[in-house]
Scaffold this active site. Structure first.
Site, PDB file in Angstrom:
ATOM      1  N   GLU A 260       1.277  -1.429  -0.012  1.00  0.00           N
ATOM      2  CA  GLU A 260      -0.213   0.356   0.197  1.00  0.00           C
ATOM      3  C   GLU A 260       0.914   1.283   0.102  1.00  0.00           C
ATOM      4  O   GLU A 260       2.014   1.579   1.178  1.00  0.00           O
ATOM      5  CB  GLU A 260      -0.887  -0.065   1.033  1.00  0.00           C
ATOM      6  CG  GLU A 260      -2.101  -0.890   0.974  1.00  0.00           C
ATOM      7  CD  GLU A 260      -3.200  -1.180   2.506  1.00  0.00           C
ATOM      8  OE1 GLU A 260      -3.066   0.161   3.161  1.00  0.00           O
ATOM      9  OE2 GLU A 260      -3.559  -1.862   2.327  1.00  0.00           O
ATOM     10  N   HIS A 278      -8.764   1.304   1.705  1.00  0.00           N
ATOM     11  CA  HIS A 278      -8.004   1.123   3.305  1.00  0.00           C
ATOM     12  C   HIS A 278      -9.473   1.849   3.867  1.00  0.00           C
ATOM     13  O   HIS A 278      -8.863   3.211   4.749  1.00  0.00           O
ATOM     14  CB  HIS A 278      -6.320   1.256   3.728  1.00  0.00           C
ATOM     15  CG  HIS A 278      -6.070   0.087   4.537  1.00  0.00           C
ATOM     16  ND1 HIS A 278      -4.984   0.159   4.552  1.00  0.00           N
ATOM     17  CD2 HIS A 278      -6.867   0.264   5.744  1.00  0.00           C
ATOM     18  CE1 HIS A 278      -4.981  -0.390   6.244  1.00  0.00           C
ATOM     19  NE2 HIS A 278      -5.938  -0.163   6.585  1.00  0.00           N
TER      20      HIS A 278
END
Length: 525
Positions: A260, A278
């Site tokens: 990420e 997220h």
């Protein structure tokens, strides 16, 4: 005044709480690692979200840092072993965004069941593909819960409200807790074989990494739908893609990814795949909650010693801290004493409490004993890194709580096993909760443990105290207090003296040379 740095963007409520409680706070976000290293030495506390990486290098530069607080659950961005070795407490806020994350998992489950994202895109493109999007009901289906902790149990309650059956795999889930939250406890293979939907709610550890591996995904029920709002790395993403393309997996929804920010990923564009960036904790309520919690927790620790949601030391509430403080002072002195007196390698330690001490939270008392004991190895030891150092040295630690009648209203006993045998010391609290030694190696002796002291074992014979006083006087050493204990008349006696000056090695050698002296050591507290 303690000083805290907020290094990631969070609700202004956090800074307001710090200032209201008398803590100086700076909000400096977006710093590079080198920029953070340059300023971190000025701060006692660090409040972060997920952007700041608290690495070993950052911790080495954090010369005054006492505590790191993560506003959120995951602490993948904190080097906890390095923090523990440095003596820095690491806290998170596991409850502030629990409901939000659980709700996001349920939302993604519905999105998968009814193909909502694809149907939205199709409809807004001017199509009316009513027959293309044939969904499934969740009522009556089996939800497989991997991880039944705080968030997992909330997901379970919501799923039960939707009339789903819930099967849970969690090594830490007790049968009693499973009954309490209304789930069926099962092993992983059983869950994989039975679940229509699978949601993951576990931290990323060596044990959970790729828990949904290619091998385990192949064991799932055909047509399963998988949701992950926990941590990237729990699912083998390549195997998940293969399962979606083969049709064995009917759908998958990920809020988290192995890498990420996931600006590109092999799963993107795969049929029946949904992704969000997220967002598990991304609600207004959750952002405020975790900011408030991290500020309150850091403030409690810096101002009163309260420890909440710590990941590398026992919890100690702000209410408990004042009551436990004198016991922890006693425990640290006892640990220091036995650490200075016990010769040879230590193999095990037992911390026993009785009387009033047995009614308290024993973990902080144990931590304080270890902090005192481990000072024989390091000058920078504290309650955070002491258990880490003890484990590193292979020391077996045992806690014992006695409910028996005690000679004192409260008693803490510390016993170590060494190459030379067992050594035990015990202490209590006198008067205004002042620590006092009451037993040393099986001999009754009452003494305050403070400053510079002399420990002497000698034959109990007339004239010795006079010879010792003369020796100390000639060396210019003034005696503050004098404590004597013995097993029997004419046998072995123990002397503990507090002195006003530091005792040199040469003076200790002179004392050892006096007639009748068996052992002499300088102590410092």
């Amino acid at each position: 005044m303690p000083k805290v740095l907020i290094s990631d963007k969070m609700s202004p409520k956090a800074a307001e709480i710090f200032r209201a409680r008398g803590i100086e706070v700076d909000e400096i976000t977006g710093k590079t690692p080198d920029e953070l290293k340059a300023i971190i030495g000025d701060y006692d506390g660090l409040a972060i979200r997920s952007s700041t990486k608290v690495t070993k290098e950052i911790l080495e530069a954090a010369t005054n840092l006492k505590v790191v607080g993560r506003a959120g659950i995951g602490v993948d961005n904190v080097d906890i072993p390095a923090a523990s070795a440095k003596g820095v407490v690491v806290m998170n806020t596991p409850f502030g965004n629990s409901i939000t994350t659980a709700e996001h998992a349920i939302a993604l489950m519905f999105a998968l069941a009814r193909q909502i994202p694809e149907a939205d895109v199709s409809t807004q493109a001017g199509k009316w593909e009513k027959n293309r999007f044939m969904g499934v009901e969740v009522t009556g289906k089996t939800l497989g819960l991997i991880g039944a902790g705080n968030i997992g149990s909330i997901v379970a309650s919501r799923a039960l409200g939707l009339r789903m059956k819930v099967v849970a795999y969690d090594p830490f889930l007790t049968p009693e807790r499973a009954i309490e939250i209304g789930v069926e406890k099962a092993d992983l293979e059983t869950l994989l074989a039975r679940a229509d939907f699978i949601t993951l709610h576990t931290p990323l550890t060596d044990q959970t990494r790729n828990i949904l591996s290619a091998e385990n995904l192949a064991k799932t029920k055909k047509g399963v739908r998988i949701i992950n709002c926990a941590r990237g790395g729990l699912i083998d993403e390549a195997a998940l893609k293969a399962g979606l393309e083969s049709g064995h997996i009917a759908g998958a929804a990920l809020d988290v990814f192995a890498t990420e920010p996931a600006k590109e990923n092999a799963l993107f564009g795969t049929p029946n795949f949904i992704s969000t960036p997220h967002l598990g904790a991304s609600t207004d309520e959750a952002q405020v909650n975790v900011a408030i919690q991290v500020a309150e927790q850091l403030s409690d620790y810096l101002l009163s010693g309260g420890v909440t949601n710590a990941l590398n030391m026992p919890s100690l509430s702000a209410e408990e801290a004042p009551r436990l403080k004198p016991y922890m002072a006693l425990a640290e002195k006892l640990g220091s004493l036995v650490g200075q007196l016990a010769h040879g390698a230590l193999t095990s330690i037992a911390i026993e409490v009785e009387g009033a001490a047995a009614e308290l939270n024993q973990k902080p008392i144990t931590g304080a004993v270890l902090a005192g004991l481990m000072k024989r190895y390091s000058d920078t030891v504290n309650m955070v890194n002491a258990p880490f150092l003890a484990k590193e040295r292979g020391l077996d630690v045992r806690e014992v709580r006695h409910e028996r009648e005690a000679d004192y209203h409260t008693l803490v006993r510390v016993t170590v096993n060494t190459d030379a045998g067992e050594r035990s010391v015990a202490g209590t609290l006198f008067g205004d909760a002042k620590p006092r030694l009451v037993e040393l190696f099986g001999i009754k002796v009452e003494a305050d443990l403070a400053g510079d002291m002399l420990y002497i074992v000698n034959e109990d014979a007339p004239g010795f105290i006079g010879r010792l006083g003369t020796t100390l006087g000639e060396a210019g050493i003034n005696i503050g207090t004098f404590h004597l204990g013995r097993r029997e008349s004419g046998g072995e006696a123990i002397l503990l003296l507090s002195v006003d000056q530091e005792v040199t090695g040469d003076l200790v050698e002179k004392i050892r040379g006096l007639p009748g002296v068996k052992t002499a050591m300088a102590l410092a507290f």
